[in-house]
Design an enzyme around this catalytic site. Structure first.
Site, PDB file in Angstrom:
ATOM      1  CE1 TYR A  54      -3.026  -3.057   0.373  1.00 55.46           C
ATOM      2  CE2 TYR A  54      -3.124  -2.695   2.736  1.00 55.46           C
ATOM      3  CZ  TYR A  54      -3.482  -3.432   1.624  1.00 55.46           C
ATOM      4  OH  TYR A  54      -4.289  -4.537   1.748  1.00 55.46           O
ATOM      5  CG  HIS A 139      -0.623  -8.817   0.393  1.00 55.74           C
ATOM      6  ND1 HIS A 139      -0.214  -7.505   0.318  1.00 55.74           N
ATOM      7  CD2 HIS A 139      -1.950  -8.801   0.092  1.00 55.74           C
ATOM      8  CE1 HIS A 139      -1.230  -6.731  -0.014  1.00 55.74           C
ATOM      9  NE2 HIS A 139      -2.292  -7.507  -0.161  1.00 55.74           N
TER      10      HIS A 139
END
Length: 329
Positions: A54, A139
């Site tokens: 992010y 992830h």
């Protein structure tokens, strides 16, 4: 508060997702991001999720800075591994191709190796300014399943055994591989984004029943399917792309039912995700104080039984999906 599997790690029913404050699509100032996290705290949110992906570490830096004002034992923090960040020699442009309006000062390297997991987590701890995180997820290992199961998962299991992290799991935008993690490993929790919503209940077939059967927890992300369920309109997005006409029509019909029952579609979307017994927390991504406050208010809203009944009667919701039976706690 709910406990993730048998880990002892607790999360609030509503969690803060850290992608939006990392300049997702458009810039967010440091002050605006700080206020968003502070407002989440004021609204009782005690679970904060982030990732190196992010904003190329920006989310971790901003969340870490904001949470430093509170005792470390008073909140739960999760981050992710699998994308290792490496500096680039010359900065050329921005990171908007990956969705973030930040300078492309680093590049992502897929790495689910044991060494990569350790290095990625160490770098995250430095950005967060803390000595530990409570939860670590693999992830998006979609295209790296072999390495994720052979090397990545055992590395997380070792970190948990050493007490470096409290709970481990995987976070993905699909239900199939998450079901495999639940069935074939000893994860505490999985983060399922976009696959258990008012518009997509694919996680209901196998993932959620498997989690209940094995005593594992599920955290739900993408409750609004990237925007369509928050504000259905012709230019709304679904799974980060233009919403198909059929789904837009379905969302608009749901919105009309919600309005007839005096609630918002946002409230219904959050309540639906939270109602399944496997679900421990619902993450919301918000980029401002106002958005956080709205999400907290919608999450706390009571959705009348008549709303759910009308959705079922009109074929807008499967009869198999659990619905709320009481107000959120």
């Amino acid at each position: 508060m709910s406990t993730l599997g048998g880990s002892g790690v607790e999360v609030s029913g509503l969690g803060f997702g850290g992608a939006a404050i990392a300049n997702l699509y458009t810039e967010v100032s440091d002050d605006q991001a700080h206020q968003a996290v502070n407002t989440a705290w004021q609204q009782g949110i005690r679970y904060f999720d982030t990732a190196p992906h992010y904003g190329l570490g920006l989310s971790e830096r901003r969340i870490g800075a904001a949470l430093r004002e509170h005792p470390r034992s008073s909140y739960t923090l999760s981050t992710k591994v699998g994308r290792r960040l490496e500096p680039v020699g010359t900065v050329a442009g921005d990171d908007l191709a990956s969705g973030f309006a930040v300078p492309a000062e680093q590049r992502r390297v897929w790495d689910f190796s044991a060494d990569g997991i350790r290095r990625t987590l160490d770098a995250s701890l430095e950005r967060l300014g803390t000595d530990h995180v409570d939860v670590v997820y693999l992830h998006d290992p979609d295209d790296h399943a072999e390495q994720a199961f052979r090397e990545g998962y055992p590395a997380l299991e070792k970190l948990r055994a050493e007490g470096v992290v409290g709970a481990i799991g995987a976070g993905m935008n699909q239900a199939g591989m998450l079901t495999r993690f639940i069935q074939d490993t000893d994860v505490d929790v999985v983060l399922c984004a976009g696959r258990y919503t008012l518009l997509d209940q694919s996680a209901l077939a196998e993932l959620l029943p498997a989690a209940v059967a094995r005593g594992r927890s599920v955290v739900i992300g993408g409750a609004f399917n990237s925007g369509l369920l928050a504000d259905p309109k012709p230019d709304a997005t679904y799974n980060y792309a233009q919403a198909p006409a059929e789904l837009l029509d379905r969302a608009l019909r749901m919105k009309a039912v919600a309005e007839r029952h005096g609630i918002t579609l946002r409230a219904a979307a959050l309540a639906f995700c939270a109602a399944h017994p496997a679900v421990a927390s619902v993450l919301v991504g918000a980029r401002s104080e106002a958005e956080v406050r709205d999400c907290a208010e919608q999450f706390a809203a009571r959705v009348p039984a008549g709303f759910w009944q009308e959705l079922r009667d009109t074929g807008l919701l499967s009869a198999d999906a659990p619905i709320p039976t009481e107000e959120p706690s």
